[in-house]
Design a protein around this motif. Structure first.
Motif, PDB file in Angstrom:
ATOM      1  N   ARG A  80       0.850  -1.199   0.000  1.00  0.00           N
ATOM      2  CA  ARG A  80       0.000   0.000   0.000  1.00  0.00           C
ATOM      3  C   ARG A  80       0.884   1.247   0.000  1.00  0.00           C
ATOM      4  NH1 ARG A  80      -3.595  -0.713   5.048  1.00  0.00           N
ATOM      5  NH2 ARG A  80      -4.390   1.289   4.347  1.00  0.00           N
ATOM      6  N   SER A  81       0.311   2.370  -0.383  1.00  0.00           N
ATOM      7  CA  SER A  81       1.069   3.626  -0.368  1.00  0.00           C
ATOM      8  C   SER A  81       1.281   4.082   1.071  1.00  0.00           C
ATOM      9  CB  SER A  81       0.329   4.698  -1.160  1.00  0.00           C
ATOM     10  OG  SER A  81      -0.815   5.133  -0.438  1.00  0.00           O
ATOM     11  N   ILE A  82       2.319   4.883   1.248  1.00  0.00           N
ATOM     12  CA  ILE A  82       2.606   5.434   2.576  1.00  0.00           C
ATOM     13  C   ILE A  82       1.421   6.253   3.080  1.00  0.00           C
ATOM     14  CG2 ILE A  82       3.990   7.216   3.717  1.00  0.00           C
ATOM     15  CD1 ILE A  82       6.449   6.053   2.532  1.00  0.00           C
ATOM     16  N   SER A  83       0.808   7.030   2.192  1.00  0.00           N
ATOM     17  CA  SER A  83      -0.313   7.860   2.641  1.00  0.00           C
ATOM     18  C   SER A  83      -1.509   7.009   3.043  1.00  0.00           C
ATOM     19  CB  SER A  83      -0.696   8.888   1.578  1.00  0.00           C
ATOM     20  OG  SER A  83      -1.021   8.257   0.370  1.00  0.00           O
ATOM     21  N   ASP A  84      -1.780   5.896   2.346  1.00  0.00           N
ATOM     22  CA  ASP A  84      -2.872   4.998   2.747  1.00  0.00           C
ATOM     23  C   ASP A  84      -2.590   4.372   4.109  1.00  0.00           C
ATOM     24  OD1 ASP A  84      -4.330   5.454   0.454  1.00  0.00           O
ATOM     25  OD2 ASP A  84      -3.850   3.527  -0.491  1.00  0.00           O
ATOM     26  N   MET A  85      -1.337   3.965   4.328  1.00  0.00           N
ATOM     27  CA  MET A  85      -0.983   3.375   5.621  1.00  0.00           C
ATOM     28  C   MET A  85      -1.116   4.416   6.730  1.00  0.00           C
ATOM     29  SD  MET A  85       2.124   0.677   4.812  1.00  0.00           S
ATOM     30  CE  MET A  85       3.320   1.924   4.404  1.00  0.00           C
ATOM     31  N   ALA A  86      -0.732   5.666   6.441  1.00  0.00           N
ATOM     32  CA  ALA A  86      -0.836   6.734   7.444  1.00  0.00           C
ATOM     33  C   ALA A  86      -2.287   6.991   7.826  1.00  0.00           C
ATOM     34  CB  ALA A  86      -0.184   8.011   6.919  1.00  0.00           C
ATOM     35  N   VAL A  87      -3.194   6.918   6.853  1.00  0.00           N
ATOM     36  CA  VAL A  87      -4.624   7.094   7.150  1.00  0.00           C
ATOM     37  C   VAL A  87      -5.083   6.028   8.136  1.00  0.00           C
ATOM     38  CG1 VAL A  87      -6.941   6.915   6.140  1.00  0.00           C
ATOM     39  CG2 VAL A  87      -5.201   8.324   5.021  1.00  0.00           C
ATOM     40  N   GLU A  88      -4.610   4.798   7.955  1.00  0.00           N
ATOM     41  CA  GLU A  88      -4.989   3.721   8.872  1.00  0.00           C
ATOM     42  C   GLU A  88      -4.438   3.970  10.279  1.00  0.00           C
ATOM     43  OE1 GLU A  88      -5.036  -1.128   9.194  1.00  0.00           O
ATOM     44  OE2 GLU A  88      -4.715  -0.195   7.233  1.00  0.00           O
ATOM     45  N   VAL A  89      -3.225   4.484  10.371  1.00  0.00           N
ATOM     46  CA  VAL A  89      -2.652   4.801  11.684  1.00  0.00           C
ATOM     47  C   VAL A  89      -3.447   5.929  12.343  1.00  0.00           C
ATOM     48  CG1 VAL A  89      -0.607   5.684  12.905  1.00  0.00           C
ATOM     49  CG2 VAL A  89      -0.347   3.979  11.082  1.00  0.00           C
ATOM     50  N   GLU A  90      -3.795   6.958  11.575  1.00  0.00           N
ATOM     51  CA  GLU A  90      -4.589   8.059  12.134  1.00  0.00           C
ATOM     52  C   GLU A  90      -5.946   7.562  12.633  1.00  0.00           C
ATOM     53  OE1 GLU A  90      -3.440  12.166  10.017  1.00  0.00           O
ATOM     54  OE2 GLU A  90      -4.142  10.624   8.631  1.00  0.00           O
ATOM     55  N   ALA A  91      -6.558   6.652  11.900  1.00  0.00           N
ATOM     56  CA  ALA A  91      -7.838   6.085  12.342  1.00  0.00           C
ATOM     57  C   ALA A  91      -7.634   5.292  13.635  1.00  0.00           C
ATOM     58  CB  ALA A  91      -8.436   5.198  11.245  1.00  0.00           C
ATOM     59  N   HIS A  92      -6.521   4.591  13.742  1.00  0.00           N
ATOM     60  CA  HIS A  92      -6.198   3.823  14.944  1.00  0.00           C
ATOM     61  C   HIS A  92      -6.047   4.772  16.135  1.00  0.00           C
ATOM     62  CE1 HIS A  92      -3.565   1.219  17.538  1.00  0.00           C
ATOM     63  NE2 HIS A  92      -4.496   0.363  17.198  1.00  0.00           N
ATOM     64  N   ILE A  93      -5.327   5.857  15.950  1.00  0.00           N
ATOM     65  CA  ILE A  93      -5.138   6.843  17.018  1.00  0.00           C
ATOM     66  C   ILE A  93      -6.485   7.421  17.450  1.00  0.00           C
ATOM     67  CG2 ILE A  93      -4.191   9.134  17.548  1.00  0.00           C
ATOM     68  CD1 ILE A  93      -1.845   8.370  15.595  1.00  0.00           C
ATOM     69  N   THR A  94      -7.305   7.788  16.477  1.00  0.00           N
ATOM     70  CA  THR A  94      -8.622   8.358  16.770  1.00  0.00           C
ATOM     71  C   THR A  94      -9.475   7.376  17.565  1.00  0.00           C
ATOM     72  OG1 THR A  94      -8.537   9.730  14.795  1.00  0.00           O
ATOM     73  CG2 THR A  94     -10.724   9.323  15.727  1.00  0.00           C
ATOM     74  N   SER A  95      -9.444   6.103  17.163  1.00  0.00           N
ATOM     75  CA  SER A  95     -10.256   5.106  17.868  1.00  0.00           C
ATOM     76  C   SER A  95      -9.769   4.921  19.303  1.00  0.00           C
ATOM     77  CB  SER A  95     -10.256   3.767  17.119  1.00  0.00           C
ATOM     78  OG  SER A  95      -8.999   3.125  17.231  1.00  0.00           O
ATOM     79  N   LEU A  96      -8.472   4.973  19.523  1.00  0.00           N
ATOM     80  CA  LEU A  96      -7.925   4.822  20.876  1.00  0.00           C
ATOM     81  C   LEU A  96      -8.251   6.016  21.757  1.00  0.00           C
ATOM     82  CD1 LEU A  96      -4.450   3.338  19.964  1.00  0.00           C
ATOM     83  CD2 LEU A  96      -6.342   2.135  21.081  1.00  0.00           C
ATOM     84  N   ARG A  97      -8.211   7.181  21.189  1.00  0.00           N
ATOM     85  CA  ARG A  97      -8.463   8.389  21.976  1.00  0.00           C
ATOM     86  C   ARG A  97      -9.939   8.581  22.276  1.00  0.00           C
ATOM     87  NH1 ARG A  97      -3.613  12.171  19.809  1.00  0.00           N
ATOM     88  NH2 ARG A  97      -2.086  11.207  21.172  1.00  0.00           N
ATOM     89  N   SER A  98     -10.792   7.871  21.548  1.00  0.00           N
ATOM     90  CA  SER A  98     -12.215   7.990  21.816  1.00  0.00           C
ATOM     91  C   SER A  98     -12.702   7.011  22.882  1.00  0.00           C
ATOM     92  CB  SER A  98     -13.013   7.781  20.521  1.00  0.00           C
ATOM     93  OG  SER A  98     -12.880   6.449  20.067  1.00  0.00           O
ATOM     94  N   ILE A  99     -11.810   6.115  23.304  1.00  0.00           N
ATOM     95  CA  ILE A  99     -12.154   5.160  24.368  1.00  0.00           C
ATOM     96  C   ILE A  99     -12.069   5.882  25.703  1.00  0.00           C
ATOM     97  CG2 ILE A  99     -11.455   3.037  25.550  1.00  0.00           C
ATOM     98  CD1 ILE A  99     -10.249   2.113  22.856  1.00  0.00           C
ATOM     99  N   PRO A 100     -13.162   5.838  26.500  1.00  0.00           N
ATOM    100  CA  PRO A 100     -13.149   6.572  27.795  1.00  0.00           C
ATOM    101  C   PRO A 100     -12.203   5.963  28.787  1.00  0.00           C
ATOM    102  CG  PRO A 100     -15.270   5.455  27.444  1.00  0.00           C
ATOM    103  CD  PRO A 100     -14.407   5.179  26.246  1.00  0.00           C
TER     104      PRO A 100
END
Length: 187
Positions: free
Chosen positions: A167-187
Motif C-alpha cells: 500500500r502507499s505510505i499515505s494509505d498506511m498513514a490514514v490507517e494509523v490516524e484512524a487507529h489513534i482516533t479510535s484509541l483516543r475515543s475510548i473513555p
C-alpha cells in the motif's frame, strides 16, 4: 502514546516514520541512530547481528520509550523489533531478561496500554528488490534472509497494527490516524 514502527530491514520503517512524524507532528526516534558503532561495522561487513549485539541497542531504545512515556508525550520509534523478546525488552527493559521462573516475569504483561507496534509486513522478494535499489545504507541486501529467519511476527496481544507495505505510505498513514482516533475515543 508511543508507536514503534517495526519490521525487517528495507520494509520502509524509516520512510514511513518520517512521513508519520511530519503528518502527526510527533517526534521520531530513528533506531539506527542508537546502534553502537560495532553493530554498524558488523552489518556493513555483511554479518548478521546476534541477540547479544542487539541487547545494548534495545535497552537504549527502551530508555527512549520510557522517557517519552514519563513525559506523557506522543512519539514514534523506528526499530526492527524482530523477536517477541526484543519487543518485551523495548517495553520492560532488563526486567524482560528475567528467567521464566523469576517472580518479576509475572509482572510482564504482553503489552503496555500506551505503546503500540506498527508491523510493516511484506514479502521477501519485494523487500529484497527495495534493498538492492537503495543507496548508502550499511545494511546490505544479503542480510535480508537472516532478518526473515529471525522474524517472529507480533501477536495480536502485543498491541499491533499490521500494515501491508504494498500500500502507499499515505494509505498506511490514514490507517494509523484512524487507529489513534479510535484509541483516543475510548473513555
Amino acid at each position: 502514546m508511543i508507536y514503534v514502527i517495526m519490521g525487517v530491514s528495507g520494509c520502509g520503517k524509516s520512510s514511513f516514520g518520517a512521513f508519520l512524524s511530519e503528518k502527526l507532528g510527533w517526534p521520531l526516534h530513528e533506531g539506527d541512530n542508537f546502534h553502537p558503532q560495532e553493530n554498524i561495522d558488523k552489518m556493513a561487513r555483511g554479518e548478521p547481528l546476534t541477540d547479544q549485539d542487539r541487547l545494548p541497542w534495545l535497552l537504549k531504545l527502551h530508555e527512549v520509550i520510557e522517557r517519552e512515556r514519563s513525559s506523557s508525550c506522543d512519539a514514534l520509534v523506528v526499530c526492527s523489533a524482530l523477536k517477541h523478546l526484543y519487543r518485551h525488552i523495548l517495553l520492560y527493559g532488563s526486567k524482560a531478561l528475567a528467567s521464566p521462573s523469576s517472580p518479576n516475569r509475572d509482572i510482564l504483561r504482553p503489552a503496555t496500554p500506551d505503546v503500540f507496534f506498527i508491523f510493516l509486513h511484506g514479502d521477501f522478494d519485494l523487500i529484497h528488490q527495495r534493498m538492492v535499489n537503495r543507496m548508502g545504507h550499511y545494511m546490505k541486501a544479503d542480510l535480508l534472509r537472516s532478518q526473515f529467519d529471525v522474524l517472529e511476527p507480533p501477536l495480536e496481544e502485543e498491541n499491533v497494527l499490521t500494515l501491508d507495505i504494498r500500500r502507499s505510505i499515505s494509505d498506511m498513514a490514514v490507517e494509523v490516524e484512524a487507529h489513534i482516533t479510535s484509541l483516543r475515543s475510548i473513555p
